[in-house]
Design a protein around this motif. Structure first.
Motif, PDB file in Angstrom:
ATOM      1  N   THR A 528       0.821  -1.208   0.000  1.00  0.00           N
ATOM      2  CA  THR A 528       0.000   0.000   0.000  1.00  0.00           C
ATOM      3  C   THR A 528       0.854   1.257   0.000  1.00  0.00           C
ATOM      4  OG1 THR A 528      -1.808  -1.104   1.165  1.00  0.00           O
ATOM      5  CG2 THR A 528      -1.761   1.304   1.270  1.00  0.00           C
ATOM      6  N   ASP A 529       0.563   2.135  -0.926  1.00  0.00           N
ATOM      7  CA  ASP A 529       1.147   3.479  -0.944  1.00  0.00           C
ATOM      8  C   ASP A 529       0.030   4.422  -0.530  1.00  0.00           C
ATOM      9  OD1 ASP A 529       2.012   6.035  -1.587  1.00  0.00           O
ATOM     10  OD2 ASP A 529       3.128   5.378  -3.360  1.00  0.00           O
ATOM     11  N   PRO A 530       0.082   5.015   0.659  1.00  0.00           N
ATOM     12  CA  PRO A 530      -1.056   5.786   1.182  1.00  0.00           C
ATOM     13  C   PRO A 530      -1.471   6.967   0.315  1.00  0.00           C
ATOM     14  CG  PRO A 530       0.916   6.140   2.503  1.00  0.00           C
ATOM     15  CD  PRO A 530       1.209   4.985   1.610  1.00  0.00           C
ATOM     16  N   GLY A 531      -0.549   7.525  -0.488  1.00  0.00           N
ATOM     17  CA  GLY A 531      -0.894   8.691  -1.289  1.00  0.00           C
ATOM     18  C   GLY A 531      -1.463   8.372  -2.658  1.00  0.00           C
ATOM     19  N   GLU A 532      -1.324   7.140  -3.118  1.00  0.00           N
ATOM     20  CA  GLU A 532      -1.757   6.827  -4.482  1.00  0.00           C
ATOM     21  C   GLU A 532      -3.272   6.744  -4.587  1.00  0.00           C
ATOM     22  OE1 GLU A 532      -0.027   3.163  -5.666  1.00  0.00           O
ATOM     23  OE2 GLU A 532      -1.103   1.955  -4.196  1.00  0.00           O
ATOM     24  N   PRO A 533      -3.827   6.947  -5.780  1.00  0.00           N
ATOM     25  CA  PRO A 533      -5.278   6.896  -5.946  1.00  0.00           C
ATOM     26  C   PRO A 533      -5.810   5.476  -5.775  1.00  0.00           C
ATOM     27  CG  PRO A 533      -4.198   7.137  -8.070  1.00  0.00           C
ATOM     28  CD  PRO A 533      -3.136   7.316  -7.024  1.00  0.00           C
ATOM     29  N   VAL A 534      -7.093   5.366  -5.517  1.00  0.00           N
ATOM     30  CA  VAL A 534      -7.699   4.058  -5.271  1.00  0.00           C
ATOM     31  C   VAL A 534      -7.770   3.227  -6.546  1.00  0.00           C
ATOM     32  CG1 VAL A 534      -9.001   4.742  -3.231  1.00  0.00           C
ATOM     33  CG2 VAL A 534     -10.002   5.096  -5.513  1.00  0.00           C
ATOM     34  N   LEU A 535      -7.591   3.846  -7.697  1.00  0.00           N
ATOM     35  CA  LEU A 535      -7.577   3.134  -8.982  1.00  0.00           C
ATOM     36  C   LEU A 535      -6.739   3.913  -9.974  1.00  0.00           C
ATOM     37  CD1 LEU A 535     -10.569   1.606 -10.938  1.00  0.00           C
ATOM     38  CD2 LEU A 535      -9.103   3.302 -12.046  1.00  0.00           C
ATOM     39  N   GLN A 536      -5.875   3.201 -10.694  1.00  0.00           N
ATOM     40  CA  GLN A 536      -5.106   3.858 -11.751  1.00  0.00           C
ATOM     41  C   GLN A 536      -4.724   2.849 -12.830  1.00  0.00           C
ATOM     42  OE1 GLN A 536      -1.161   5.199 -10.347  1.00  0.00           O
ATOM     43  NE2 GLN A 536      -1.492   3.984  -8.491  1.00  0.00           N
ATOM     44  N   LEU A 537      -5.022   3.180 -14.046  1.00  0.00           N
ATOM     45  CA  LEU A 537      -4.533   2.445 -15.214  1.00  0.00           C
ATOM     46  C   LEU A 537      -3.471   3.339 -15.818  1.00  0.00           C
ATOM     47  CD1 LEU A 537      -4.572   0.139 -17.272  1.00  0.00           C
ATOM     48  CD2 LEU A 537      -6.467   1.296 -18.430  1.00  0.00           C
ATOM     49  N   ALA A 538      -2.214   2.978 -15.606  1.00  0.00           N
ATOM     50  CA  ALA A 538      -1.108   3.886 -15.912  1.00  0.00           C
ATOM     51  C   ALA A 538      -0.065   3.198 -16.773  1.00  0.00           C
ATOM     52  CB  ALA A 538      -0.479   4.397 -14.627  1.00  0.00           C
ATOM     53  N   ILE A 539       0.864   4.010 -17.268  1.00  0.00           N
ATOM     54  CA  ILE A 539       2.040   3.512 -17.992  1.00  0.00           C
ATOM     55  C   ILE A 539       3.246   3.758 -17.101  1.00  0.00           C
ATOM     56  CG2 ILE A 539       3.472   3.717 -20.043  1.00  0.00           C
ATOM     57  CD1 ILE A 539       0.699   2.613 -20.625  1.00  0.00           C
ATOM     58  N   SER A 540       3.936   2.684 -16.717  1.00  0.00           N
ATOM     59  CA  SER A 540       5.046   2.812 -15.786  1.00  0.00           C
ATOM     60  C   SER A 540       6.243   3.481 -16.443  1.00  0.00           C
ATOM     61  CB  SER A 540       5.448   1.425 -15.260  1.00  0.00           C
ATOM     62  OG  SER A 540       6.293   0.772 -16.191  1.00  0.00           O
ATOM     63  N   ASN A 541       7.254   3.748 -15.635  1.00  0.00           N
ATOM     64  CA  ASN A 541       8.491   4.313 -16.189  1.00  0.00           C
ATOM     65  C   ASN A 541       9.493   3.214 -16.537  1.00  0.00           C
ATOM     66  OD1 ASN A 541       8.980   3.630 -13.482  1.00  0.00           O
ATOM     67  ND2 ASN A 541      10.620   5.141 -13.292  1.00  0.00           N
ATOM     68  N   ASN A 542       9.085   1.967 -16.398  1.00  0.00           N
ATOM     69  CA  ASN A 542       9.986   0.841 -16.661  1.00  0.00           C
ATOM     70  C   ASN A 542       9.630   0.198 -17.995  1.00  0.00           C
ATOM     71  OD1 ASN A 542      11.953  -1.111 -16.240  1.00  0.00           O
ATOM     72  ND2 ASN A 542      10.492  -2.511 -15.283  1.00  0.00           N
ATOM     73  N   GLY A 543      10.102   0.787 -19.081  1.00  0.00           N
ATOM     74  CA  GLY A 543       9.832   0.218 -20.398  1.00  0.00           C
ATOM     75  C   GLY A 543       8.409   0.398 -20.867  1.00  0.00           C
ATOM     76  N   ARG A 544       7.711   1.390 -20.307  1.00  0.00           N
ATOM     77  CA  ARG A 544       6.348   1.693 -20.730  1.00  0.00           C
ATOM     78  C   ARG A 544       5.413   0.496 -20.550  1.00  0.00           C
ATOM     79  NH1 ARG A 544       9.969   3.190 -24.010  1.00  0.00           N
ATOM     80  NH2 ARG A 544       9.570   1.394 -25.343  1.00  0.00           N
ATOM     81  N   GLU A 545       5.461  -0.113 -19.370  1.00  0.00           N
ATOM     82  CA  GLU A 545       4.558  -1.216 -19.064  1.00  0.00           C
ATOM     83  C   GLU A 545       3.206  -0.690 -18.588  1.00  0.00           C
ATOM     84  OE1 GLU A 545       7.874  -4.353 -17.309  1.00  0.00           O
ATOM     85  OE2 GLU A 545       6.660  -3.148 -15.939  1.00  0.00           O
ATOM     86  N   PRO A 546       2.098  -1.178 -19.135  1.00  0.00           N
ATOM     87  CA  PRO A 546       0.789  -0.802 -18.591  1.00  0.00           C
ATOM     88  C   PRO A 546       0.583  -1.479 -17.240  1.00  0.00           C
ATOM     89  CG  PRO A 546       0.513  -2.453 -20.297  1.00  0.00           C
ATOM     90  CD  PRO A 546       1.975  -2.073 -20.298  1.00  0.00           C
ATOM     91  N   HIS A 615      -3.656  12.143 -13.175  1.00  0.00           N
ATOM     92  CA  HIS A 615      -3.300  11.278 -12.039  1.00  0.00           C
ATOM     93  C   HIS A 615      -3.054  12.160 -10.840  1.00  0.00           C
ATOM     94  CE1 HIS A 615      -0.432   9.171  -9.397  1.00  0.00           C
ATOM     95  NE2 HIS A 615      -0.939   8.038  -9.863  1.00  0.00           N
ATOM     96  N   GLU A 616      -3.616  11.774  -9.685  1.00  0.00           N
ATOM     97  CA  GLU A 616      -3.358  12.541  -8.480  1.00  0.00           C
ATOM     98  C   GLU A 616      -2.613  11.707  -7.454  1.00  0.00           C
ATOM     99  OE1 GLU A 616      -6.954  13.813  -6.540  1.00  0.00           O
ATOM    100  OE2 GLU A 616      -7.091  11.971  -5.362  1.00  0.00           O
ATOM    101  N   TYR A 617      -1.893  12.391  -6.625  1.00  0.00           N
ATOM    102  CA  TYR A 617      -1.176  11.745  -5.531  1.00  0.00           C
ATOM    103  C   TYR A 617      -1.381  12.599  -4.283  1.00  0.00           C
ATOM    104  CZ  TYR A 617       2.428   9.225  -2.973  1.00  0.00           C
ATOM    105  OH  TYR A 617       3.088   8.448  -2.058  1.00  0.00           O
ATOM    106  N   ALA A 618      -1.791  11.966  -3.194  1.00  0.00           N
ATOM    107  CA  ALA A 618      -2.058  12.656  -1.925  1.00  0.00           C
ATOM    108  C   ALA A 618      -3.041  13.798  -2.111  1.00  0.00           C
ATOM    109  CB  ALA A 618      -0.758  13.155  -1.310  1.00  0.00           C
ATOM    110  N   GLY A 619      -4.038  13.557  -2.975  1.00  0.00           N
ATOM    111  CA  GLY A 619      -5.118  14.511  -3.146  1.00  0.00           C
ATOM    112  C   GLY A 619      -4.895  15.600  -4.155  1.00  0.00           C
TER     113      GLY A 619
END
Length: 648
Positions: A528-546, A615-619
């Motif tokens: 758990t990362d307390p600041g991250e949103p409850v849902l995210q479909l994102a592209i990572s910074n590691n080789g553009r992984e969904p 994308h939001e982090y910590a509100g």
């Protein structure tokens, strides 16, 4: 030869992986950009345990991966006039070809092409033995072609009767499904085989084709105007390097072949003006080599010579395997000797062991080729028409956003501009622009995935360091905000990253997310990362992984699905499907490897808006997407692949 000379790793270590990658992205624009990830798997190379099998000739003609087997000069195995004949190596190669042609074979060999010089002396006794060897292919219904080399015949194709013609002429193929005909002389033949859901034309031309032969070949091509053509002959290009030096000390393995004098005739008379010819294969000379040349249409023709008669045991029936992979737009080439591979390793001589596989850069390589683009001049892929929104409103659709008919491509969306929810459920989107953002940070586009219903998308130019961009949000009272999807759901979207996508500036930007942090939702525990949103479909910074990271209703910590690296400049369809118990991420309709098996029921909601491209982090919004986003749909039930937005 010339006479002249159960729980995937992210549920136990996912926090550290996601946290490490996210922290790397947040380190700033100085983070290194990860290179383009390779698509697909490496080719399945020849397996010695398989190559003695002989079975029914049943290639998979629909698979996007298939193999063309090529056998160059076998002349030193057939010298009947000198009482020197050994069919064993060639027959072992034939057994390998037959045994690796079935549906269950990774090779999926669909055709075998021999490049001439079947014999050393053209003697009838030699051809009697050749006849027996090729009888193995005939007995199993294998698809193949042959052609005459200068050791099999003399003069050009007007020569008349020969032992070659009596043994290997067109009468041999009269029952073959792939045989498409021969010229009047019988020395030039045409073959059509099925692979990757289409037909391919292979021409097998005499070592010296006359004007009538060229005219016939040209006519065959014109009679099959939409078929890609592979041209085989004995003499076309030769290697321009010393095989005692290259490739170990000098030279370019991708450009070391030159048209011979006769090869120039073949180019001028047949290849140059026939854009369908994309690959040529010849023997005759050694060592192996390859080059490319531009034809009259400005397209590349790949010119390859393969010949191993100067190697151990006259090549020992060596075969070159051309693994066509239309999913990866690549031809992977390997050179193997099934006769040696069939021998027990401990029984092989040192010389034999060295020739079981030939792995130099001119023998084992890959040819990148965009098949659809290369064949577009004569067999263009039909453009799938746009489909009306009403057709995509499947049962349970709660939101459907698309971007056609609302703005001229290249023009900007204004702050507070609205994009309607076509489901009619009232989940319209509104543009939000961050302070200091350029006016054209969010624009309409007509770019799209080829299977996307709407032929339009949005182009986002966002990022961090400094934070900038425009994104879209549902309204404060949108019905979608409160949905928890206890019975399952499907989320679909289309995405494309540009070449200037950067891991530091753009990594971890969300395509789609839900506002509200994990801590505010009372989530805690592993990963758990307390600041991250409850849902995210994102592209990572590691080789553009969904990555789909979400907090389900049944637990206090997240479930995370990871995809593979996505290359830039390509459109990708992403789908997240939950059946009420498990969540699966799909890329282009295929499930990814990192799909956790843990129970994951519904989606946590704080009743806050959804963000498209934000994308939001910590509100607070901390990054905006950089790239293209197309049709996006949310359904309150699990869909099967044939219900996806890409379905035919």
């Amino acid at each position: 030869m010339s006479m002249q000379d159960d729980t995937p790793s992210q549920d136990t270590a996912g926090h550290s992986r996601r946290g490490f990658l996210r922290n790397a992205a947040l380190a700033g624009a100085g983070a290194a950009t990860v290179g383009t990830a390779a698509l697909g798997a490496t080719p399945a190379f020849a397996d010695a345990a398989q190559n003695r099998g002989t079975g029914t000739w049943r290639p998979d003609t629909t698979a996007l991966r298939f193999t063309l087997a090529v056998m160059p000069d076998t002349q030193f195995l057939y010298w009947g006039s000198q009482d020197s004949v050994d069919r064993t190596p060639q027959e072992e190669s034939f057994r390998y070809v037959i045994g690796n042609s079935g549906h269950a074979s990774a090779d999926n060999i669909v055709f075998l092409a021999h490049l001439g010089d079947l014999t050393q002396d053209a003697d009838p006794s030699s051809f009697q033995q050749v006849d027996k060897a090729f009888g193995l292919l005939d007995a199993h219904g294998a698809a193949y072609s042959v052609l005459a080399g200068n050791h099999d015949v003399s003069g050009d194709d007007s020569r008349g009767d020969t032992a070659y013609l009596r043994t290997m002429g067109p009468q041999r193929f009269k029952r073959a499904r792939t045989f498409a005909g021969a010229d009047a002389t019988g020395y030039n033949t045409a073959h059509v085989f099925e692979a990757a859901g289409r037909s391919w034309l292979l021409l097998a031309l005499d070592w010296r084709t006359s004007e009538q032969g060229f005219a016939w070949a040209d006519g065959v091509i014109k009679a099959h105007p939409k078929l890609p053509v592979i041209l085989t002959t004995h003499d076309l290009v030769y290697s321009d390097y010393d095989d005692n030096v290259f490739p170990y000390e000098s030279g370019d393995p991708e450009d070391n072949a030159v048209l011979s004098d006769y090869g120039r005739t073949v180019w001028d008379r047949l290849i140059n003006d026939n854009d369908q010819i994309f690959l040529t294969l010849n023997g005759h000379y050694w060592p192996p080599a390859r080059t490319t040349a531009k034809n009259a249409a400005g397209n590349e023709v790949h010119l390859h010579i393969t010949n191993y008669q100067n190697r151990y045991f006259g090549g020992g029936g060596m075969i070159r395997l051309y693994h066509f992979d239309l999913a990866r737009n690549t031809i992977d080439v390997e050179t193997v000797n099934p006769w040696i591979l069939a021998q027990k390793p401990e029984s092989r001589s040192l010389l034999a062991a060295q020739h079981a596989r030939i792995t130099g850069p001119v023998d084992n390589f890959s040819v990148p080729i965009d098949f659809a683009e290369r064949f577009a001049g004569f067999a263009p892929v039909p453009v799938r028409p746009a489909r009306p929104a009403a057709r995509e409103l499947v049962k349970g659709t709660l939101a459907y956003w698309r971007f056609d008919g609302q703005g001229k491509p290249g023009t900007a969306l204004a702050a507070d501009q609205s994009v309607p929810d076509l489901s009619g459920k009232g989940n319209d989107l509104t543009v939000v622009t961050l302070p200091g953002t350029a006016a054209d940070a969010l624009t309409w586009s007509d770019d799209h995935h080829p299977d996307q219903p709407a032929h339009a998308s949005l182009t986002f130019t966002g990022g961090r360091n400094p934070l900038h961009g425009s994104y879209l949000t549902t309204g404060a009272k949108a019905p979608l905000n409160a949905e928890t999807f206890r019975s399952g759901y499907t989320i679909e979207t289309f995405v494309r990253m540009p070449l200037d996508w950067d891991a530091g500036r753009n990594g971890w930007a969300s395509i789609l997310s839900r506002r509200g942090s994990a801590s505010d939702a009372g989530k805690h525990g592993k990963n758990t990362d307390p600041g991250e949103p409850v849902l995210q479909l994102a592209i990572s910074n590691n080789g553009r992984e969904p990555q789909f990271n979400h907090y389900p209703l049944n637990d206090t910590y997240p479930t995370t699905n990871w995809g593979h690296g996505l290359v830039e400049l390509a459109w990708w369809h992403l789908a997240v499907v939950n059946d009420g118990r498990h969540t699966r991420l799909y890329v282009e309709g295929a499930p990814v490897a990192d799909n956790p098996n843990r129970l994951s029921v519904g989606l946590t909601s704080l009743g806050l808006p959804w963000l498209l491209g934000g994308h939001e982090y910590a509100g607070a919004v901390d990054i905006v997407f950089h790239g293209g986003i197309g049709d996006t749909r949310i359904v309150n039930r699990p869909l099967s692949a044939d219900e996806f937005l890409t379905a035919k």
